[in-house]
Write a protein that holds these residues in place. Sequence first.
Motif, PDB file in Angstrom:
ATOM      1  N   PHE A   1      22.933  -2.515 102.428  1.00  0.00           N
ATOM      2  CA  PHE A   1      23.796  -1.362 102.697  1.00  0.00           C
ATOM      3  C   PHE A   1      23.262  -0.106 102.016  1.00  0.00           C
ATOM      4  O   PHE A   1      23.104   0.942 102.648  1.00  0.00           O
ATOM      5  CB  PHE A   1      25.230  -1.656 102.231  1.00  0.00           C
ATOM      6  N   PHE A   2      22.962  -0.206 100.719  1.00  0.00           N
ATOM      7  CA  PHE A   2      22.488   0.980  99.997  1.00  0.00           C
ATOM      8  C   PHE A   2      21.105   1.417 100.469  1.00  0.00           C
ATOM      9  O   PHE A   2      20.806   2.617 100.501  1.00  0.00           O
ATOM     10  CB  PHE A   2      22.536   0.744  98.485  1.00  0.00           C
ATOM     11  N   ALA A   3      20.269   0.461 100.857  1.00  0.00           N
ATOM     12  CA  ALA A   3      18.952   0.815 101.403  1.00  0.00           C
ATOM     13  C   ALA A   3      19.121   1.532 102.740  1.00  0.00           C
ATOM     14  O   ALA A   3      18.387   2.484 103.046  1.00  0.00           O
ATOM     15  CB  ALA A   3      18.090  -0.434 101.557  1.00  0.00           C
TER      16      ALA A   3
ATOM     17  N   PRO B   1      20.385   8.294 110.052  1.00  0.00           N
ATOM     18  CA  PRO B   1      21.168   7.472 110.982  1.00  0.00           C
ATOM     19  C   PRO B   1      20.351   6.883 112.141  1.00  0.00           C
ATOM     20  O   PRO B   1      20.602   5.760 112.549  1.00  0.00           O
ATOM     21  CB  PRO B   1      22.238   8.439 111.494  1.00  0.00           C
ATOM     22  N   ASP B   2      19.363   7.618 112.652  1.00  0.00           N
ATOM     23  CA  ASP B   2      18.579   7.086 113.766  1.00  0.00           C
ATOM     24  C   ASP B   2      17.560   6.023 113.333  1.00  0.00           C
ATOM     25  O   ASP B   2      17.046   5.290 114.163  1.00  0.00           O
ATOM     26  CB  ASP B   2      17.903   8.212 114.561  1.00  0.00           C
ATOM     27  N   GLN B   3      17.295   5.900 112.044  1.00  0.00           N
ATOM     28  CA  GLN B   3      16.383   4.863 111.542  1.00  0.00           C
ATOM     29  C   GLN B   3      17.130   3.603 111.115  1.00  0.00           C
ATOM     30  O   GLN B   3      16.517   2.554 110.929  1.00  0.00           O
ATOM     31  CB  GLN B   3      15.599   5.379 110.330  1.00  0.00           C
ATOM     32  N   ARG B   4      18.429   3.694 110.962  1.00  0.00           N
ATOM     33  CA  ARG B   4      19.207   2.590 110.400  1.00  0.00           C
ATOM     34  C   ARG B   4      19.215   1.340 111.284  1.00  0.00           C
ATOM     35  O   ARG B   4      19.126   0.224 110.777  1.00  0.00           O
ATOM     36  CB  ARG B   4      20.649   3.034 110.125  1.00  0.00           C
TER      37      ARG B   4
ATOM     38  N   ARG C   1      28.637  -6.340 109.870  1.00  0.00           N
ATOM     39  CA  ARG C   1      29.447  -5.961 108.709  1.00  0.00           C
ATOM     40  C   ARG C   1      28.892  -4.704 108.046  1.00  0.00           C
ATOM     41  O   ARG C   1      29.629  -3.781 107.694  1.00  0.00           O
ATOM     42  CB  ARG C   1      29.476  -7.132 107.723  1.00  0.00           C
ATOM     43  N   ILE C   2      27.579  -4.651 107.892  1.00  0.00           N
ATOM     44  CA  ILE C   2      26.944  -3.473 107.282  1.00  0.00           C
ATOM     45  C   ILE C   2      27.095  -2.261 108.192  1.00  0.00           C
ATOM     46  O   ILE C   2      27.343  -1.143 107.714  1.00  0.00           O
ATOM     47  CB  ILE C   2      25.470  -3.756 106.943  1.00  0.00           C
TER      48      ILE C   2
END
Length: 154
Positions: free
Chosen positions: A11-13, A19-22, A39-40
């Motif tokens: 989550f923290f990483a 947002p477009d890389q997540r 969940r993440i």
Amino acid sequence: MNEPTPLETIFFAALERSPDQRAAFLVEACAGDEELRQRIERMLAAQDDGGNFLETPPSVIAASVSSTIAESTQEKPGSQIGPYKLLQQIGEGGMGTVFMAEQTHPVQRKVALKVIKPGMDTFCTRSVLGGSLLDQKNTPRPNHCCCCWPVTMG
């Protein structure tokens, strides 16, 4: 100090990425664990929805809340609240405004009616005001001109 869980680590990483890389990062980091990834993603969405409310100055928030409360407080003499017609304001305090009112049902009588301010009607307020109406009806009350008790709540 406790070691972070895999969920927290991922989550923290993910927060450190745009947002477009997540999405691509989560597919790789969760390694096929679809439940963990979902969940993440929900946690990230909640984080994004939170905005930057901590950066808003308290004075701006207070002004917004004050104007909202002022707009929502419409009780005045002549208003009808349930079986009570407000006759005149007889007091005002931190929790609300007290009116002389006329009860029309189930009996006709004059009463003092306290209208609690918006935002003050909480569980704690209800417990301070005397608990449930059932508790009030089953509790002996002194019959004296200087004593009052709640008749209805709601």
